[in-house]
Scaffold this active site. Structure first.
Site, PDB file in Angstrom:
ATOM      1  N   GLU B  51      -0.886  84.659 -97.031  1.00  0.00           N
ATOM      2  CA  GLU B  51      -0.621  83.183 -97.275  1.00  0.00           C
ATOM      3  C   GLU B  51      -1.695  82.343 -96.331  1.00  0.00           C
ATOM      4  OE1 GLU B  51       1.782  85.328 -96.620  1.00  0.00           O
ATOM      5  OE2 GLU B  51       3.259  85.172 -97.996  1.00  0.00           O
ATOM      6  N   PHE B 113      17.976  86.418 -93.886  1.00  0.00           N
ATOM      7  CA  PHE B 113      16.914  87.041 -94.046  1.00  0.00           C
ATOM      8  C   PHE B 113      15.840  85.992 -94.562  1.00  0.00           C
ATOM      9  CE2 PHE B 113      14.418  89.458 -97.333  1.00  0.00           C
ATOM     10  CZ  PHE B 113      13.440  90.411 -96.404  1.00  0.00           C
ATOM     11  N   LYS B 163      16.362  77.001-101.319  1.00  0.00           N
ATOM     12  CA  LYS B 163      16.344  77.665-102.717  1.00  0.00           C
ATOM     13  C   LYS B 163      17.520  77.388-103.593  1.00  0.00           C
ATOM     14  CE  LYS B 163      16.509  82.409-104.669  1.00  0.00           C
ATOM     15  NZ  LYS B 163      16.714  83.792-104.540  1.00  0.00           N
ATOM     16  N   MET B 478     -19.907  85.341 -79.624  1.00  0.00           N
ATOM     17  CA  MET B 478     -20.092  84.063 -78.908  1.00  0.00           C
ATOM     18  C   MET B 478     -19.109  84.512 -77.279  1.00  0.00           C
ATOM     19  SD  MET B 478     -20.726  81.043 -78.352  1.00  0.00           S
ATOM     20  CE  MET B 478     -21.039  79.979 -79.799  1.00  0.00           C
TER      21      MET B 478
END
Lengths: 184, 579
Positions: B51, B113, B163, B478
């Site tokens: 994602e 969940f 949902k 860096m």
């Protein structure tokens, strides 16, 4: 550091309090008190926020607050141009012995007894910060057992209302299809 | 009455109505209802591998096209993986809409969940966000999200949809108009502020145009060029503004800031008027704020009123769209100049001399190994200013900002504000989708590349032939540079050993890309040409460079810009300059 009182009209939508509180927290602004409630318009809630800032950053606080999409209008309530009040409920130790002294204090501060027991009195009072703080000092000697204090609320003096200034809202036409170029 | 359909179909129709042509995402449980109508939609959905890749791809697409980038993910971990790209887009003012699925509304708050309070999590770094539990509200939320993301100061907006709202039946009604009483971006600058700005310019003797990323967001390059040539004074472009003004232009002094040119840093420092256009006085530009351009007055033009006076007091604030602001400023300045012609010749002469004395440069490694700056310089020379260059974060990013020559806006993408390592590969993917006919080079570090290279699989499978130049110095370069300079060379946990593991050529090959490698200066040109000739497959070039190259000039963090160093323990010879 100086204290400022802001009246903030916000959309009455879920999460708006979290947005405002989160903004103050992440930008490290000091908040003294915050009171929220409904207004004459059910779609709009009103927050009264007391902040402690250097005067040069008050503008910055207002501008950052104004960036929140749910924030509709912000006005600073100057003490001389507004009425400001908070409410306290305070439970003090009181018996028949000192009742006379308590009553004298309550009369001075226009406070009322809203509940009593054999050992305690619960007192309700409203007023600006100075009055409330003087009252609490005066009650100290009886013994303060519990204190519940609201945030400050305020309103501008005179006939004008903040809400009037928010009513002239223009609607935004949306694109029928294809991404609208809102910039130019 | 609108058309009857599921909330999911309403979402997809809303996205189509908002003009979305492509989105990047991954399905999962809570967003699954939406993926069924996506299957039939005209919108191209690119299935990414993580994602975070979807989020940065949306950013890359938006930066190149100026349109809103769109990403989509499921609830919980899908949504939290979007957190970094959202924060990145907020810092760099990128228009982006993220759609996330949420657990069903009756499960919200139960630690269900894959439940995460993504609206709460993203409040600090979205311009606005929504949690939609009523399917009837989907079109309005989407319409508002696109308007808010793309108008005013652009930024990311998240729409989290439960949902059950996707599953329930609803009427699709695309709103004809929006009512956002608390959101009124001010596009038109106030005329008095334009007049005040013009008057201040006419009174100044050492003005500088301090140009930020807002110039690119507002598509104001043409107007900027006109204003710069009218004034005839130094122009500096910040990290976010590279390309807003042509590098080849004689008035251009390059980038200011921590790794800016001596000319650009000093022009700001010695100026008596900063004409600030869509820049925000970031700490990487100002150095120690109290010592920044102490003799300068400030004109601050920005579309975001909250930027005015945030870090630096503005003598003349100008709130408005930058394109309109500059367009209004030009005739106002001409009117002032007609009264009294300015004389900036002494200022220009001293700045010019400084710029000529201290150009950007680098030393070639004494051991004959490959110089990272040389690789980037050749990449720019052989690929040209019409291509798009995308960097990760670190040394390679600074070298890419210094040694690629930019002539056009929207050809330089990087994570400027948040400094997100791993930005380059997915952002380049999004850029290539937005500009399929333009060569897109990701200039990445070996550290950054190992954070997000999985999106090369997405590129290989979806005909997105980006090119990646890994500037492989086998370390977090860096950080290593800071350890060299400030931690007595104690290289704690910066050695990635990436010349040994992984084998980038094999890795590229495994992901369906062409893998090339280069470790000799004499091979650089031929390998870049070879990579540039491949247009049907992603290409990864492992440039194995000198490990101890450092980025110069440098203003150490927290110090004054007056203390700029052109190399280790070497300051410019100020005594020989007349400033």
């Amino acid at each position: 550091m100086s204290k400022h009182t802001l009246a903030v009209l916000v959309e009455n939508s879920p999460g708006v309090l979290a947005r405002v509180a989160g903004l103050f927290s992440r930008r490290a602004y000091n908040i003294d008190s915050l009171a929220v409630g409904p207004t004459e318009n059910p779609a709009i809630s009103r927050m009264t926020i007391v902040i402690n800032v250097e005067s040069h950053s008050l503008e910055q606080v207002i501008r950052q607050l104004d960036k929140l999409v749910n924030v509709i209008h912000i006005a600073e309530l100057k003490p001389e141009e507004s009425v400001q009040a908070e409410l306290i409920l305070v439970k003090i130790s009181a018996t028949s012995k000192n009742r006379f002294d308590v009553d004298a204090v309550l009369e001075t501060y226009d406070a009322v007894i809203v509940d009593e027991s054999s050992e305690t009195l619960t007192i309700e009072a409203t007023g600006d910060g100075a009055k409330i703080s003087d009252l609490l000092n005066a009650l100290e000697r009886f013994g303060i057992r519990e204190l519940a204090q609201s945030g400050l609320v305020g309103i501008e003096r005179g006939s004008r209302s903040l809400a009037e200034r928010t009513l002239s809202v223009q609607s935004i036409p949306t694109a029928e299809s294809g991404q609208a170029d809102y910039q130019n | 009455m609108g058309k009857k359909m599921s909330g999911a179909s309403s979402l997809v129709q809303s996205l189509e109505s908002a003009g979305v042509d492509v989105m990047f995402g991954i399905p999962g449980g809570a967003i699954l209802p939406a993926y069924d109508p996506i299957f039939d939609s005209s919108i191209r959905h690119i299935l990414v591998r993580h994602e975070q890749g979807a989020g940065h791809a949306a950013t890359g697409y938006a930066q190149v096209t100026g349109r809103v980038g769109v990403c989509i993910a499921t609830s919980g971990p899908g949504a939290t993986n979007l957190v970094t790209p959202l924060a990145d887009a907020a810092m760099d003012s990128v228009p982006m809409v993220a759609i996330t699925g949420q657990v069903p509304s009756n499960a919200i708050g139960t630690d269900a969940f894959q439940e995460a309070d993504i609206r709460g999590i993203t409040m600090p770094f979205t311009k606005h966000n929504y949690l939609v539990t009523d399917p009837d509200q989907i079109p309005r939320a989407i319409a508002e999200a696109f308007y808010i993301a793309s108008s005013g100061r652009p930024g990311p907006v998240l729409v989290d949809i439960a949902k059950d709202a996707l599953q329930k039946e609803t009427d699709f009604n695309w709103p004809k108009e929006l009512s956002l009483p608390g959101y009124r971006p001010q596009l038109e600058p106030v005329n008095q502020s334009i007049l005040d700005a013009a008057a201040l310019i006419a009174q100044s003797s050492k003005p500088v145009l301090y140009v930020g990323g807002g110039a690119i967001k507002a598509n104001a390059s043409k107007e900027l060029l006109q204003l710069a040539e009218l004034l005839g004074v130094p122009v500096v472009t910040t990290l976010m503004a590279r390309g807003a003004f042509p590098d080849s232009h004689p008035l251009h002094y390059g980038m200011p800031g921590m790794h800016g040119t001596v000319g650009a840093v000093t022009a700001l420092q010695k100026s008596d008027l900063l004409i600030t256009l869509g820049a925000r006085f970031d700490d990487r530009v100002t150095g120690k704020l109290s010592t920044f351009a102490v003799n300068a007055k400030v004109i601050h033009a920005d579309i975001d009123p909250a930027e005015i006076g945030k870090n630096r007091f503005a003598d003349v604030p100008v709130v408005g769209d930058l394109k309109r602001t500059i367009a209004a400023l030009i005739p106002a300045v001409k009117a002032e100049f007609a009264k009294k012609a300015p004389d900036y010749s002494a200022w220009n002469a001293s700045m010019n001399k400084l710029r000529e004395t201290y150009p950007l440069g680098y030393d070639l490694p004494k051991d004959g190994s490959l110089s990272p700056q040389y690789v980037i310089e050749r990449l720019s020379a052989l690929t040209g200013p019409e291509a798009i260059y995308v960097a990760g974060v670190g040394q390679h990013q600074m070298w890419a900002s210094q040694f690629v020559k930019y002539e056009n806006p929207r050809t330089w993408l990087n994570s400027g504000g948040l400094g997100t390592m791993g930005y380059a590969v997915p952002a380049a993917m999004g850029a290539k989708v937005g500009a399929p006919d333009t060569p897109v080079w990701a200039i990445d570090g070996d550290g950054c590349f190992q954070m997000t290279n999985q999106e090369l699989v997405t590129c290989a499978l979806n005909n997105i032939p980006i090119k990646v130049a890994i500037i492989n110095n086998e370390s977090l370069g860096m950080v290593r540079q800071w350890q060299t300079l400030f931690y007595e060379g104690r290289y704690s946990n910066t050695n990635l050993e990436s010349k040994r593991v992984p084998d980038f050529v094999k890795l590229a090959d495994a992901m369906g890309c062409i893998g090339l490698t280069c470790d000799r200066p004499e091979d650089v040109d031929s390998i870049i040409k070879k990579a540039n000739s491949i247009n049907d497959q992603p290409v990864v070039v492992d440039f194995r460079v000198f490990k101890d190259a450092m980025v110069w000039p440098m203003v150490a963090a927290g110090t004054s810009n007056d203390d700029i160093m052109i190399a280790r323990e070497m300051a410019p010879d100020w005594d020989s300059q007349e400033l």
